[in-house]
Write a protein that holds these residues in place. Structure first.
Motif, PDB file in Angstrom:
ATOM      1  N   SER A  77     -18.006 -26.214 -63.016  1.00 43.22           N
ATOM      2  CA  SER A  77     -16.641 -26.169 -63.564  1.00 43.22           C
ATOM      3  C   SER A  77     -15.694 -27.112 -62.838  1.00 43.22           C
ATOM      4  CB  SER A  77     -16.085 -24.737 -63.498  1.00 43.22           C
ATOM      5  OG  SER A  77     -16.915 -23.841 -64.205  1.00 43.22           O
ATOM      6  N   VAL A  78     -16.030 -27.461 -61.585  1.00 43.05           N
ATOM      7  CA  VAL A  78     -15.187 -28.380 -60.808  1.00 43.05           C
ATOM      8  C   VAL A  78     -16.009 -29.595 -60.382  1.00 43.05           C
ATOM      9  CG1 VAL A  78     -13.588 -26.611 -59.991  1.00 43.05           C
ATOM     10  CG2 VAL A  78     -15.659 -27.056 -58.676  1.00 43.05           C
ATOM     11  N   GLY A  79     -16.933 -30.003 -61.261  1.00 40.66           N
ATOM     12  CA  GLY A  79     -17.903 -31.039 -60.897  1.00 40.66           C
ATOM     13  C   GLY A  79     -17.336 -32.430 -60.701  1.00 40.66           C
ATOM     14  N   ASP A 119     -23.108 -31.022 -57.377  1.00 42.37           N
ATOM     15  CA  ASP A 119     -24.296 -30.920 -56.509  1.00 42.37           C
ATOM     16  C   ASP A 119     -23.964 -31.162 -55.036  1.00 42.37           C
ATOM     17  OD1 ASP A 119     -25.960 -30.458 -58.724  1.00 42.37           O
ATOM     18  OD2 ASP A 119     -26.162 -32.608 -59.101  1.00 42.37           O
ATOM     19  N   THR A 120     -22.701 -31.010 -54.667  1.00 47.84           N
ATOM     20  CA  THR A 120     -22.290 -31.312 -53.294  1.00 47.84           C
ATOM     21  C   THR A 120     -23.090 -30.518 -52.261  1.00 47.84           C
ATOM     22  OG1 THR A 120     -20.036 -31.865 -53.977  1.00 47.84           O
ATOM     23  CG2 THR A 120     -20.367 -31.291 -51.664  1.00 47.84           C
ATOM     24  N   VAL A 125     -27.165 -30.337 -47.914  1.00 48.28           N
ATOM     25  CA  VAL A 125     -28.429 -29.818 -47.376  1.00 48.28           C
ATOM     26  C   VAL A 125     -29.416 -30.959 -47.159  1.00 48.28           C
ATOM     27  CG1 VAL A 125     -30.447 -28.391 -47.879  1.00 48.28           C
ATOM     28  CG2 VAL A 125     -28.165 -27.504 -48.341  1.00 48.28           C
ATOM     29  N   SER A 126     -29.516 -31.845 -48.138  1.00 50.44           N
ATOM     30  CA  SER A 126     -30.431 -32.992 -48.014  1.00 50.44           C
ATOM     31  C   SER A 126     -30.041 -33.888 -46.848  1.00 50.44           C
ATOM     32  CB  SER A 126     -30.442 -33.800 -49.317  1.00 50.44           C
ATOM     33  OG  SER A 126     -30.944 -33.034 -50.389  1.00 50.44           O
ATOM     34  N   LEU A 185     -21.920 -27.088 -44.561  1.00 48.88           N
ATOM     35  CA  LEU A 185     -21.841 -26.679 -45.964  1.00 48.88           C
ATOM     36  C   LEU A 185     -20.446 -26.236 -46.374  1.00 48.88           C
ATOM     37  CD1 LEU A 185     -25.181 -24.733 -46.557  1.00 48.88           C
ATOM     38  CD2 LEU A 185     -24.647 -27.137 -46.988  1.00 48.88           C
ATOM     39  N   THR A 186     -19.696 -25.650 -45.467  1.00 48.70           N
ATOM     40  CA  THR A 186     -18.364 -25.151 -45.829  1.00 48.70           C
ATOM     41  C   THR A 186     -17.378 -26.270 -46.151  1.00 48.70           C
ATOM     42  OG1 THR A 186     -17.867 -24.979 -43.451  1.00 48.70           O
ATOM     43  CG2 THR A 186     -18.529 -22.962 -44.604  1.00 48.70           C
TER      44      THR A 186
END
Length: 412
Positions: A12-14, A45-46, A51-52, A70-71
């Motif tokens: 939704s916020v892509g 996909d942030t 993670v990658s 991640l945050t």
């Protein structure tokens, strides 16, 4: 004037265009006379990209540092959305999870919310501002940043709704409600106008991805009504609420399908009192959730145990077992992939005999082998070969009269 909590997921916020669309929806809610708290996830996909990036540095990232990284994804989203709202002349302010007063337990990567100090949020609402909170995150008692696990923004939103006694919580996502099964598998799946907390909790835990199970669990405990709806249209969604008599008349309301499982088998454990509890204690201490469990005697002196865990926990679970092999005294432990879980869910199952038998008959008639079975008052789950999964979903959906062209289904 009531309070509504709106949650918007990564799709939704892509991108900036979608964030502007979200801002317009928030503005309209304000114009309708509501106070609004918005919870957002990271853009698109942030999270996967972060993670990658960490795994480019190490194969075994420290959980604390992973949470620290991640945050940042959600912080980008809240800053952009707040800025867009201010460009629309809508007063707003963005808060990280810890600025919003969310306190979590000290478990990196999968923390639970312990408490929310709402003083800062209420103060901002009283100043007629939209409060935008980063989902998926909080702060431990020792002021360490911790994340709530995948799907944690749903949990953040429902927890905030409970804490401020909101009128309801909206989960705005890329689907327009809860369906009787995945429409990608069964195109004529039926959208449910309402569903009980208990049924939704089972469906979410069993593979329905529209909302995180922990969010539904929180909603049930605190009596929060949740509306699942699309971020991209004004179509009426699905209301998740307390059960009523009409819902209890419905035998089966949905079929869930989950491929994100692994079957663990532990062979020839000594038939001693306490050995099973020790096994699952070791796993629980590492915050790994176990789902289905089957024990079977192997002669008089030993037994085998099989259980399921999340795909991502397979290697770690086997390592934990092998680390304690001397205490548990089993012969071998291994995992089996290529399996899936198909489940039927319905609040009326408890008073209707033969529901489970029908499920087993439908599967056996089509030569679909059942590897494990688990039941509760409102669900029956079977582990089957993954290659047979979608076929099983279609068969069961029709067998329990859930197809849209079938008029025998009891509406909820």
């Amino acid at each position: 004037m009531g309070i509504i909590v709106q949650k918007y997921g990564g799709t939704s916020v892509g991108n900036v265009k979608k964030i502007k669309q979200v801002a317009e929806r928030v503005k309209k809610t304000i114009q309708d006379g509501q106070q609004v708290i918005v919870v957002v996830s990271a853009m698109g996909d942030t999270t996967d990209e972060l993670v990658s990036l960490m795994h480019e540095v190490t194969d075994h990232p420290p959980r604390r540092e992973m949470d620290m990284m991640l945050t940042t994804g959600e912080q980008i989203s809240i800053a952009l959305l707040s800025t867009v709202l201010q460009e629309l002349n809508v007063p707003s302010i963005s808060y990280t999870g810890w600025q919003a007063g969310i306190e979590t337990e000290a478990v990196f990567g999968n923390a639970r919310i312990l408490d929310i100090n709402t003083d800062r949020i209420i103060e901002s609402l009283n100043e007629e501002k939209v409060v935008i909170v980063a989902g998926f995150q909080g702060l431990t008692e020792k002021e360490e940043i911790a994340t709530l696990g995948r799907g944690g923004s749903d949990t953040s939103a429902v927890a905030l709704a409970a804490a401020v006694n909101a009128d309801h919580c909206e989960i705005n996502t890329d689907v327009d409600g809860v369906y009787s099964t995945d429409p990608r598998i069964v195109p004529n799946a039926r959208k449910l106008p309402t569903i009980s907390h208990d049924e939704m909790l089972e469906m979410a835990a069993l593979g329905a991805s529209v909302i995180h199970p922990r969010a539904v669990e929180l909603a049930k405990v605190h009596g929060v009504r949740i509306m699942i709806r699309s971020s991209f249209s004004d179509i009426e969604g699905t209301l998740i609420k307390e059960a009523n008599n009409m819902e209890k008349e419905m035998v089966v309301s949905g079929v869930a399908y989950d491929t994100d499982i692994i079957k663990i088998e532990v062979l020839k454990m000594p038939n001693q009192v306490g050995i099973t509890s020790n096994l699952f204690d070791y796993i629980a201490k590492e915050n790994i959730n176990v789902d289905m469990i089957v024990l079977s005697e192997h002669g008089t002196d030993t037994f085998n145990v099989a259980f399921t865990v999340n795909n991502q926990e397979a290697e770690r679970t086997i390592k934990i077992l092998n680390d304690h092999k001397d205490e548990l005294k089993f012969e071998d432990a291994f995992y089996q992939d290529g399996v899936a879980k198909v489940s039927i869910i319905g609040s009326g199952m408890v008073t209707n005999p033969g529901v489970a038998a029908k499920m087993f008959t439908v599967l056996s008639d089509k030569n679909i082998p059942i590897k494990m079975i688990n039941t509760s008052e409102i669900k029956v789950s079977c582990v089957i070969p993954e290659k047979e999964g979608k076929k099983a979903v279609k068969l069961l959906h029709s067998a329990y009269d859930l197809d849209t062209e079938n008029e025998t289904m009891v509406e909820i």
